[in-house]
Design a protein around this motif. Structure first.
Motif, PDB file in Angstrom:
ATOM      1  N   ASP A  88       0.854  -1.181   0.000  1.00 34.10           N
ATOM      2  CA  ASP A  88       0.000   0.000   0.000  1.00 34.10           C
ATOM      3  C   ASP A  88       0.899   1.242   0.000  1.00 34.10           C
ATOM      4  O   ASP A  88       1.465   1.608   1.027  1.00 34.10           O
ATOM      5  CB  ASP A  88      -0.895  -0.017   1.245  1.00 34.10           C
ATOM      6  CG  ASP A  88      -1.834   1.177   1.307  1.00 34.10           C
ATOM      7  OD1 ASP A  88      -1.768   2.039   0.411  1.00 34.10           O
ATOM      8  OD2 ASP A  88      -2.633   1.235   2.264  1.00 34.10           O
ATOM      9  N   LEU A  89       1.015   1.878  -1.159  1.00 35.88           N
ATOM     10  CA  LEU A  89       1.926   3.010  -1.294  1.00 35.88           C
ATOM     11  C   LEU A  89       1.397   4.277  -0.624  1.00 35.88           C
ATOM     12  O   LEU A  89       2.095   5.300  -0.598  1.00 35.88           O
ATOM     13  CB  LEU A  89       2.207   3.288  -2.766  1.00 35.88           C
ATOM     14  CG  LEU A  89       2.982   2.192  -3.512  1.00 35.88           C
ATOM     15  CD1 LEU A  89       3.200   2.583  -4.963  1.00 35.88           C
ATOM     16  CD2 LEU A  89       4.310   1.896  -2.835  1.00 35.88           C
ATOM     17  N   SER A  90       0.172   4.217  -0.081  1.00 39.29           N
ATOM     18  CA  SER A  90      -0.317   5.373   0.667  1.00 39.29           C
ATOM     19  C   SER A  90       0.306   5.436   2.065  1.00 39.29           C
ATOM     20  O   SER A  90       0.210   6.459   2.742  1.00 39.29           O
ATOM     21  CB  SER A  90      -1.847   5.322   0.795  1.00 39.29           C
ATOM     22  OG  SER A  90      -2.257   4.270   1.669  1.00 39.29           O
ATOM     23  N   LEU A  91       0.968   4.338   2.486  1.00 39.99           N
ATOM     24  CA  LEU A  91       1.607   4.312   3.798  1.00 39.99           C
ATOM     25  C   LEU A  91       2.989   4.956   3.708  1.00 39.99           C
ATOM     26  O   LEU A  91       3.828   4.556   2.882  1.00 39.99           O
ATOM     27  CB  LEU A  91       1.743   2.870   4.302  1.00 39.99           C
ATOM     28  CG  LEU A  91       0.438   2.104   4.570  1.00 39.99           C
ATOM     29  CD1 LEU A  91       0.750   0.674   4.988  1.00 39.99           C
ATOM     30  CD2 LEU A  91      -0.379   2.802   5.634  1.00 39.99           C
ATOM     31  N   ARG A  95       6.527   4.097   1.361  1.00 40.49           N
ATOM     32  CA  ARG A  95       7.147   5.034   0.414  1.00 40.49           C
ATOM     33  C   ARG A  95       8.619   5.268   0.761  1.00 40.49           C
ATOM     34  O   ARG A  95       9.473   5.350  -0.124  1.00 40.49           O
ATOM     35  CB  ARG A  95       6.384   6.359   0.400  1.00 40.49           C
ATOM     36  CG  ARG A  95       4.957   6.255  -0.143  1.00 40.49           C
ATOM     37  CD  ARG A  95       4.393   7.627  -0.498  1.00 40.49           C
ATOM     38  NE  ARG A  95       4.362   8.525   0.649  1.00 40.49           N
ATOM     39  CZ  ARG A  95       3.364   8.595   1.517  1.00 40.49           C
ATOM     40  NH1 ARG A  95       2.313   7.809   1.383  1.00 40.49           N
ATOM     41  NH2 ARG A  95       3.401   9.469   2.523  1.00 40.49           N
TER      42      ARG A  95
END
Length: 423
Positions: A88-91, A95
């Motif tokens: 989950d690249l929103s975390l 990143r």
């Protein structure tokens, strides 16, 4: 000023703090301009970072990537996107891990080395039609594999004595040293471990009794058990599993779990190192007993882009984490170790302890940074609950990466001394 990776330090930069070895030896005082020769010596001494004037970590990262050949940068972008496709690249931690991977993979990367870069971090391409193949009609149960494995496993004869010594409240430091000393190979590796960058003691520790006295009886016996287990898995054909890459990943997870525990003030750092070292032991058992089925699970995970443990539950009916924990139970390893291994892919469950969260974060981080692999090259998803539970800032990740790199070569020699690949 900022602390940056030694690989990103450029000649002409000026030190904002003394440059010292892990043992505290001064190599260069603050205020000194850095030369190419200084960097060469720093690498020889295993120094992984330096505090320099006027350059932040973010600046160094951008500069390192900006110096890349555009085609190499394009390749790294694509490679990172594929490796982190389960995440989950929103975390924010994910990143940051992706940025750190890019930075690490960029070192020495050139267009001529592109194929080597892909081979190292992606591995062979798996055709998607493997997903069309039917699943096996009959699957081995955990009990079937354990029965078969316990007949194969040849743990050192001293292993059971070490286990009993851990349990006994009457065991003294002298007795622990005597028990471990019965196996010269384990004793030798243990002393080398204690004298490595793993501890960074300034003076040499030349006897087991002194090692036990300084490190502690429980800590030493946990480490001895971990070393004993790793020596029992030899001779697995390379076409089934890259054993060196497997142990590189496992050792890195152990180092990171121990470091994270230290930063998070969670007691039992050596116990967490051993839990990290053994967290994927179930996968070795799968490969050794049913290599074709194990290879099928890896191929399906790579082709589908799904996490390895999810695919295992479909192909096998259980995950390597569960199998490994059951084997550790049969070996009578401490319950805390077993539970941390069992739940390192499900650290969000109500009965999971903080140790499972630490192993989970260490496992994802080691995969993300490319410290070996245990089959699939995809980075497993990081659970936000686990990151929140360990209570550490994202800024810890670059330090964690640098400290792990500093310790890895010594530890690879300790645990893989019989492998010619470790020179």
């Amino acid at each position: 000023m900022g602390v940056i990776n030694i690989e990103d330090v450029q000649p002409g930069m000026v030190l904002a703090a003394d440059l010292r070895t892990t043992q505290g030896r001064l190599l260069l005082p603050l205020g000194s301009p850095i030369t190419s020769e200084h960097l060469r010596i720093a690498r020889i001494w295993g120094i992984t970072e330096a505090d320099v004037q006027g350059v932040s970590e973010a600046d160094a990262e951008r500069d390192a990537l900006s110096r890349l050949d555009p085609e190499v940068r394009k390749l790294l972008d694509a490679l990172s996107g594929w490796r982190f496709s389960c995440c989950d690249l929103s975390l924010a931690p994910v990143r940051q891990l992706m940025r750190l991977f890019m930075q690490r993979a960029a070192r020495g990367a050139t267009r001529g080395k592109a194929a080597d870069l892909v081979a190292r971090y992606r591995g062979p391409r798996i055709p998607p039609d493997v997903l069309k193949a039917p699943l096996p009609a009959e699957k081995p149960t955990c009990a079937d594999i354990l029965k078969k494995e316990l007949g194969l496993a040849s743990l050192p004869t001293i292993f059971n004595e070490i286990v009993e010594a851990v349990k006994s409240p009457k065991s003294s430091a002298a007795h622990i040293a005597e028990v471990i000393g019965k196996d010269p190979s384990i004793a030798s590796r243990l002393l080398r471990l204690v004298n490595s960058a793993f501890y960074g003691f300034q003076s040499q520790i030349d006897t087991l009794s002194r090692a036990v006295a300084i490190v502690g009886t429980i800590q030493i016996t946990n480490l001895a058990m971990g070393i004993a287990v790793t020596t029992s898995f030899k001779g697995i054909p390379e076409e089934h599993l890259d054993l060196r890459a497997f142990w590189e990943h496992s050792i890195a997870v152990g180092v990171m779990a121990r470091l994270l525990a230290s930063h998070a003030r969670v007691p039992g750092e050596e116990r967490l190192f051993v839990a990290g070292l053994l967290h994927d032991i179930g996968r070795l058992v799968m490969v050794r007993n049913f290599p074709d089925l194990a290879a099928d699970a890896v191929r399906r995970a790579m082709a589908s882009g799904k996490p390895m443990d999810d695919v295992e539950r479909v192909v096998w009916g259980f995950s390597h984490a569960r199998l490994g924990s059951l084997l550790m139970h049969e070996w009578k390893l401490p319950e805390g170790l077993r539970k941390a291994v069992d739940m390192h892919h499900v650290p969000f469950k109500a009965d999971a302890e903080v140790e499972a969260a630490l192993i989970h974060v260490a496992d994802v981080t080691a995969h993300a940074l490319g410290f070996g692999h245990s089959g699939s090259r995809l980075v497993p998803p990081l659970f936000a609950e686990a990151w929140k539970r360990i209570g550490l800032p994202i800024s810890i990740l670059p330090t964690l990466a640098a400290q792990t790199e500093n310790q890895m070569r010594d530890l690879m020699r300790v645990f893989l001394e019989d492998h010619a690949a470790v020179a």
